[in-house]
Design a protein around this motif. Structure first.
Motif, PDB file in Angstrom:
ATOM      1  N   MET A  83       0.825  -1.206   0.000  1.00 27.30           N
ATOM      2  CA  MET A  83       0.000   0.000   0.000  1.00 27.30           C
ATOM      3  C   MET A  83       0.864   1.261   0.000  1.00 27.30           C
ATOM      4  N   ARG A  84       2.024   1.216   0.655  1.00 25.87           N
ATOM      5  CA  ARG A  84       2.922   2.366   0.622  1.00 25.87           C
ATOM      6  C   ARG A  84       3.495   2.573  -0.781  1.00 25.87           C
ATOM      7  N   LEU A  85       3.817   1.469  -1.467  1.00 25.93           N
ATOM      8  CA  LEU A  85       4.283   1.573  -2.850  1.00 25.93           C
ATOM      9  C   LEU A  85       3.199   2.171  -3.739  1.00 25.93           C
ATOM     10  N   ALA A  86       1.961   1.709  -3.528  1.00 30.16           N
ATOM     11  CA  ALA A  86       0.861   2.208  -4.354  1.00 30.16           C
ATOM     12  C   ALA A  86       0.603   3.685  -4.094  1.00 30.16           C
ATOM     13  N   ALA A  87       0.695   4.113  -2.830  1.00 30.03           N
ATOM     14  CA  ALA A  87       0.431   5.511  -2.499  1.00 30.03           C
ATOM     15  C   ALA A  87       1.526   6.433  -2.994  1.00 30.03           C
ATOM     16  N   ALA A  88       2.763   5.923  -3.021  1.00 36.82           N
ATOM     17  CA  ALA A  88       3.885   6.767  -3.418  1.00 36.82           C
ATOM     18  C   ALA A  88       4.193   6.707  -4.907  1.00 36.82           C
ATOM     19  N   GLY A  89       3.647   5.730  -5.623  1.00 31.76           N
ATOM     20  CA  GLY A  89       3.970   5.550  -7.034  1.00 31.76           C
ATOM     21  C   GLY A  89       3.254   6.518  -7.945  1.00 31.76           C
ATOM     22  N   ASP A  90       3.729   6.545  -9.184  1.00 33.08           N
ATOM     23  CA  ASP A  90       3.135   7.420 -10.192  1.00 33.08           C
ATOM     24  C   ASP A  90       1.937   6.784 -10.883  1.00 33.08           C
ATOM     25  N   ASP A  91       1.782   5.471 -10.729  1.00 30.59           N
ATOM     26  CA  ASP A  91       0.691   4.767 -11.402  1.00 30.59           C
ATOM     27  C   ASP A  91      -0.605   5.009 -10.632  1.00 30.59           C
ATOM     28  N   LYS A  92      -1.537   5.729 -11.272  1.00 28.70           N
ATOM     29  CA  LYS A  92      -2.792   6.031 -10.593  1.00 28.70           C
ATOM     30  C   LYS A  92      -3.654   4.791 -10.381  1.00 28.70           C
ATOM     31  N   ASP A  93      -3.344   3.718 -11.123  1.00 31.29           N
ATOM     32  CA  ASP A  93      -4.101   2.479 -10.950  1.00 31.29           C
ATOM     33  C   ASP A  93      -3.493   1.571  -9.883  1.00 31.29           C
ATOM     34  N   GLY A  94      -2.382   2.001  -9.267  1.00 36.65           N
ATOM     35  CA  GLY A  94      -1.721   1.177  -8.272  1.00 36.65           C
ATOM     36  C   GLY A  94      -2.602   0.830  -7.079  1.00 36.65           C
ATOM     37  N   PRO A  95      -3.269   1.820  -6.447  1.00 42.19           N
ATOM     38  CA  PRO A  95      -4.141   1.483  -5.312  1.00 42.19           C
ATOM     39  C   PRO A  95      -5.236   0.491  -5.672  1.00 42.19           C
ATOM     40  N   ALA A  96      -5.854   0.675  -6.827  1.00 40.18           N
ATOM     41  CA  ALA A  96      -6.904  -0.250  -7.246  1.00 40.18           C
ATOM     42  C   ALA A  96      -6.344  -1.639  -7.490  1.00 40.18           C
ATOM     43  N   ALA A  97      -5.098  -1.719  -7.995  1.00 37.83           N
ATOM     44  CA  ALA A  97      -4.484  -3.024  -8.237  1.00 37.83           C
ATOM     45  C   ALA A  97      -4.244  -3.763  -6.930  1.00 37.83           C
ATOM     46  N   VAL A  98      -3.832  -3.033  -5.884  1.00 38.65           N
ATOM     47  CA  VAL A  98      -3.624  -3.669  -4.574  1.00 38.65           C
ATOM     48  C   VAL A  98      -4.941  -4.202  -4.044  1.00 38.65           C
ATOM     49  N   VAL A  99      -5.986  -3.396  -4.120  1.00 40.74           N
ATOM     50  CA  VAL A  99      -7.296  -3.837  -3.627  1.00 40.74           C
ATOM     51  C   VAL A  99      -7.779  -5.053  -4.408  1.00 40.74           C
ATOM     52  N   ALA A 100      -7.599  -5.037  -5.709  1.00 40.01           N
ATOM     53  CA  ALA A 100      -8.043  -6.163  -6.532  1.00 40.01           C
ATOM     54  C   ALA A 100      -7.268  -7.432  -6.192  1.00 40.01           C
ATOM     55  N   ALA A 101      -5.975  -7.302  -5.957  1.00 39.77           N
ATOM     56  CA  ALA A 101      -5.164  -8.478  -5.600  1.00 39.77           C
ATOM     57  C   ALA A 101      -5.618  -9.061  -4.273  1.00 39.77           C
ATOM     58  N   VAL A 102      -5.940  -8.198  -3.328  1.00 41.69           N
ATOM     59  CA  VAL A 102      -6.438  -8.683  -2.037  1.00 41.69           C
ATOM     60  C   VAL A 102      -7.773  -9.389  -2.223  1.00 41.69           C
ATOM     61  N   GLU A 103      -8.649  -8.818  -3.022  1.00 35.75           N
ATOM     62  CA  GLU A 103      -9.957  -9.438  -3.269  1.00 35.75           C
ATOM     63  C   GLU A 103      -9.808 -10.835  -3.870  1.00 35.75           C
ATOM     64  N   ARG A 104      -8.835 -10.993  -4.769  1.00 36.04           N
ATOM     65  CA  ARG A 104      -8.669 -12.280  -5.447  1.00 36.04           C
ATOM     66  C   ARG A 104      -8.060 -13.348  -4.545  1.00 36.04           C
ATOM     67  N   THR A 105      -7.303 -12.948  -3.553  1.00 35.17           N
ATOM     68  CA  THR A 105      -6.509 -13.928  -2.795  1.00 35.17           C
ATOM     69  C   THR A 105      -6.938 -14.117  -1.351  1.00 35.17           C
ATOM     70  N   VAL A 106      -7.671 -13.180  -0.770  1.00 35.43           N
ATOM     71  CA  VAL A 106      -7.908 -13.211   0.671  1.00 35.43           C
ATOM     72  C   VAL A 106      -8.700 -14.433   1.114  1.00 35.43           C
ATOM     73  N   ALA A 107      -9.474 -15.009   0.215  1.00 32.76           N
ATOM     74  CA  ALA A 107     -10.274 -16.177   0.591  1.00 32.76           C
ATOM     75  C   ALA A 107      -9.421 -17.382   0.946  1.00 32.76           C
ATOM     76  N   ARG A 108      -8.129 -17.361   0.582  1.00 32.98           N
ATOM     77  CA  ARG A 108      -7.242 -18.499   0.860  1.00 32.98           C
ATOM     78  C   ARG A 108      -6.270 -18.230   2.006  1.00 32.98           C
ATOM     79  N   VAL A 109      -6.444 -17.137   2.710  1.00 33.91           N
ATOM     80  CA  VAL A 109      -5.488 -16.722   3.747  1.00 33.91           C
ATOM     81  C   VAL A 109      -5.975 -17.180   5.121  1.00 33.91           C
ATOM     82  N   ALA A 110      -5.043 -17.590   5.967  1.00 31.96           N
ATOM     83  CA  ALA A 110      -5.371 -18.031   7.321  1.00 31.96           C
ATOM     84  C   ALA A 110      -6.029 -16.898   8.095  1.00 31.96           C
ATOM     85  N   PRO A 111      -6.987 -17.222   8.968  1.00 25.19           N
ATOM     86  CA  PRO A 111      -7.737 -16.162   9.665  1.00 25.19           C
ATOM     87  C   PRO A 111      -6.871 -15.279  10.550  1.00 25.19           C
TER      88      PRO A 111
END
Length: 873
Positions: free
Chosen positions: A441-469
């Protein structure tokens, strides 16, 4: 602020517990032999019931009837065993005799004057001469074995339990020690203990096996590392189980360390390997699982923090382990091995993988990658090349066997700020992605890519269902507070003696627009998982659970009478005196050992204003009183120290916080002692009324273990009248430890940990209860701290997230301040309580930190860790 390091208590092995003791602790159940023709009757049952009441335990009617149906001999045998197990849990199985037996009344008001008298006795006292202190003739006698000359007129032999000069134990038959005076009896014993528990009748011994199997299933279902106490129970339950019935074992065990204990037990009997090996092959799915087994059977810890020298491996077990490794992907196995390279190289010397290349080529290939085996024209090289040809990611065409490292690629991407590449790699391992979420999230906030924050959120959405509680909950707590600036960070690194590392926080706060979507995704995943459980009509949630923290870092938690997650805050009843206690006994390895129970006082700004310890036996006259400094603890008596804390007087003296501490004065590790434990009692009587140690009043008792020399169990807030359970140890060096020497470090430690746990950076048990109730119940009743209740009914247009957010708000569907007239759903099917003071539906699920009168035979009692386990992916 400069960094400071404190150490969390190391988990070490405890004295083995019987199956009966394990089930007593976990299910509040007692198992008895069959009834006889000549029963002891009501008189016998009443006697054991009275003994249990003196220890803070109630007897269910069915258990009382079962006691009455036993003959006198069987009842006596069962009763002695039951009381022994309870006394051991309370700390009442040991004698507790402080230095000053009339404590607190006889504690000197002038500690320095008392010290001067002792010094003068050493320097100038002479036999057959008048006492140098009082001038009394014929009152000076030597005591054995220290031979110090003690005046019986200056030092009362009925009050002292040791030599008044050196404060070490003396011969119990020494004439100086006179019979102690009886302590004043209490006119009333106050209310019942806060930790009151109801003992139920579990059935006969055959029933205990069935219940043991159920408890084993509960522990094996846990998703995280077990606490030392749960790990001990798991070992005891496995030892009581037969390997003949393997069909009831689970096919998957989510907890890595729990799995290692199960696999080690399965492989411990060579004759059973033909039956157990297929089960083991189905359980093991990483090379680290095999390493944990090698460590456990060598007497080490399944957490792999400290790896001992491996025990020899017999040929049948060697082949069995190689066959398990051969079934894994060699590339992934090699990556796992690199995390503990030195240990695996040692393991290779025992397993001899290259001797079995024809039978286990994939296992040999993984070891070749680990060792960077050079290739030539020999038979081994040919076998390794042939095996590598069938595996992706391993290169055996060059001079040595090599593999591409996933971890190195991730680190390189993060270091170069390549967010998209890092996300692509991390999505292969969802748990690692969520653990590194703040960095991403720090990389996304500091980067020049305006789609970076959305990419982080999307990656979490795709993977969080497999993560230990536990990983999801930890990330949620940490991320949701990142919109605020923080001055310090607190880490709890993994370890047998894990460290709480307090350091400056130089990170910039994250934008709310980035944090909010991530928090919503993580919270939504928790609600989704909670909703998979069976729905219920009514759930009850105690608002007092808001101060209790969801379990984390459990593998370093203390073995304790009451399982309380680290960081939890509970109210202290008004009008009660707190009595801290400490007991220890030396071993042959420890030699003379002096432990010191102490209390450090701080004002509202965490400025140090006083102590109550061996250097100052009284603080503010009677606000805090110490029982005296025993300086050795030979068996069988050992040594005990106490500190009484009067919260009202401490508050009046300007004290805001009291930090309890146990130091090893001469730097002997706690783990070297035959035993060492401490705890807390709630007292009703003033002064020395009642016994100095009363089992009924014990509210918490915990072990002191490991290589640690200083323990900081709790901090008390005089203004809020609360106790926060810290359960940490402090790193110290040298000897002659005392509170005043460490006052600044204690202030930093207690202040920063209190700040952390109060900030919301750790998910609370109350939040978790609300989320699970909202996902499962149509009506949720919140019981507030003032005794009132509020009901929340899920509305037709309300999704689970909105319902959960409304619970606890003023937007209710019914309230009542009369605690006796309103209880929607008279018998809830789901309840999350501080104390089990309601009647739940038969078969319902109840979490209660203090079960009180809850009957474990009627409802399923949950532990805090079970609430996390319920969110397994």
């Amino acid at each position: 602020m400069s960094s400071s390091i404190v150490t969390v208590r190391e988990a070490t092995a405890a004295r083995p517990r019987s199956l009966a003791a394990v089930l007593l602790e976990r299910r509040d159940a007692v198992y008895l032999p069959a009834a006889v023709a000549d029963p002891a009757g009501e008189r016998g049952a009443a006697l054991i019931e009275a003994d249990l009441a003196d220890r803070g335990y109630l007897v269910a009617p069915a258990l009382r009837a079962a006691f009455a149906a036993l003959d006198a001999r069987a009842l006596g045998s069962v009763g002695r065993a039951l009381l022994h197990d309870i006394d051991r849990a309370l700390g009442a199985d040991r004698p507790h005799e402080p230095l000053l037996r009339d404590f607190p009344d006889s504690t000197p008001h002038d500690t320095y004057g008392h010290y001067v008298e002792r010094v003068l006795s050493v320097l100038f006292q002479r036999p057959e001469q008048p006492c140098v202190l009082c001038g009394t003739v014929d009152s000076v006698v030597p005591v054995a074995p220290c031979a110090h000359l003690v005046c019986g007129a200056c030092f009362d032999g009925a009050d002292f339990s040791a030599c008044p000069v050196c404060e070490r134990r003396i011969d119990p038959a020494d004439p100086f020690l006179r019979p102690r005076r009886p302590r004043r009896t209490l006119s009333g014993r106050g209310g019942p203990p806060q930790r009151l528990r109801l003992l139920t009748y579990g059935g006969d011994f055959a029933d205990s096996q069935a219940d043991a199997a159920r408890e084993l299933d509960v522990l094996l279902a846990r998703t995280g590392a077990l606490s030392p106490q749960d790990a001990d129970d798991l070992d005891a339950l496995l030892d009581a189980r037969s390997r003949d019935d393997l069909g009831r074992l689970p096919t998957t065990v989510p907890g890595r360390e729990s799995k290692a204990r199960l696999v080690t037990w399965l492989l411990a009997e060579p004759a059973a390997l033909p039956d157990t090996l297929p089960v083991v092959a189905g359980l093991v799915n990483t090379a680290t699982d095999v390493l944990r087994v090698l460590v456990l059977r060598s007497g080490g810890d399944a957490g792999l923090v400290e790896i001992p020298r491996f025990a020899p491996v017999a040929r049948p077990l060697r082949r069995a382990l190689l066959s398990v490794l051969d079934a894994l992907d060699p590339g992934q196995a090699a990556q796992d091995m690199r995390r503990h390279r030195r240990a695996w190289i040692h393991a290779a010397e025992l397993l001899h993988p290259f001797e079995h290349t024809d039978r286990f080529p994939r296992a040999a290939l993984a070891f070749a990658v680990l060792r960077g085996t050079r290739l030539g024209d020999d038979r081994l090289s040919a076998a390794l090349r042939a095996a590598a040809a069938t595996v992706d990611g391993i290169d055996a065409d060059g001079p040595a066997v090599t593999a591409r490292g996933w971890g190195g690629q991730v680190e390189a991407a993060l270091a170069d700020g390549e967010l998209a590449t890092a996300l692509t790699l991390l999505e292969r391992r969802p748990g690692e992605l969520v653990r590194r979420l703040d960095h991403l999230m720090r990389l996304a906030a500091a980067g020049d890519d305006k789609d970076g924050p959305a990419a982080v959120v999307a990656a979490v959405e795709r993977t969080v269902a497999r993560v230990a509680p536990a990983v999801v909950l930890s990330a949620l707590g940490a991320i949701r507070t990142r919109t605020r600036d923080h001055t310090v960070r607190v880490f709890f690194p993994k370890g047998a003696s894990a460290k709480a590392h307090v350091t400056d926080d130089h990170r910039d706060a994250l934008p709310h627009a980035l944090v909010r979507p991530v928090v919503d995704v993580l919270t939504g995943e928790i609600l989704r998982r909670a909703g998979r459980a069976a729905p219920v009509a009514t759930a009850v949630v105690d608002a007092t659970l808001d101060g209790v923290i969801a379990p984390f870092a459990e593998r370093t938690a203390s073995r304790a009478l009451v399982t309380l997650p680290r960081g939890s805050e509970l109210a202290v009843p008004d009008g009660r005196t707190l009595r801290l206690f400490l007991h220890w006994m030396e071993s042959a390895d420890s030699g003379r050992t002096d432990l010191d129970l102490s209390a450090a006082m701080f004002d509202a700004d965490w400025r140090h204003i006083g102590v109550c310890d061996y250097t100052r036996l009284r603080f503010a006259t009677a606000a805090a009183v110490h029982s005296g400094d025993l300086q050795d603890a030979p068996p069988p008596l050992g040594a005990s120290e106490f500190v009484d804390l009067d919260l009202d007087r401490l508050d009046a003296a300007g004290v805001r916080y009291v930090v309890a501490v146990v130091y090893s004065y001469n730097n002997v590790p706690f783990g070297d002692l035959a035993e060492a434990f401490a705890g807390l009692m709630l007292r009703d009587g003033p002064g020395n009324a009642g016994p100095v140690f009363e089992p009924r009043s014990v509210e918490q008792r915990f072990d002191l273990t490991g290589s640690n020399r200083a323990c900081v169990p709790l901090v008390l807030d005089m203004q809020a009248r609360t106790m926060r359970w810290l359960d940490v140890v402090k790193g110290v060096t040298g000897t002659q430890h005392a509170v005043w020497r460490h006052a600044d470090a204690l202030a930093t430690l207690a202040h920063r940990l209190t700040e952390l746990f109060a900030s919301g950076a750790r998910v609370g048990l109350g939040e978790l209860a609300v989320w699970q109730s909202a996902a499962r119940a149509s009506t949720v009743v919140v019981r507030h701290t003032d005794g009132s209740r509020s009901a929340y009914r899920r509305r037709d247009d309300e999704d689970v997230a909105a319902f959960a957010a409304r619970i606890g708000s003023p937007d209710t569907d019914g309230t009542n301040t009369d605690t006796g007239t309103y209880e929607p759903g008279a018998r809830p099917e789901l309840a999350y309580l501080l104390r089990g003071d309601i009647e739940a539906a038969d078969g319902g699920e109840v979490l209660a930190l203090h079960p009180l009168r809850l009957d474990a035979s009627r409802v399923r009692l949950l532990a805090a860790a079970d609430m996390v386990t319920a969110l397994a992916p």
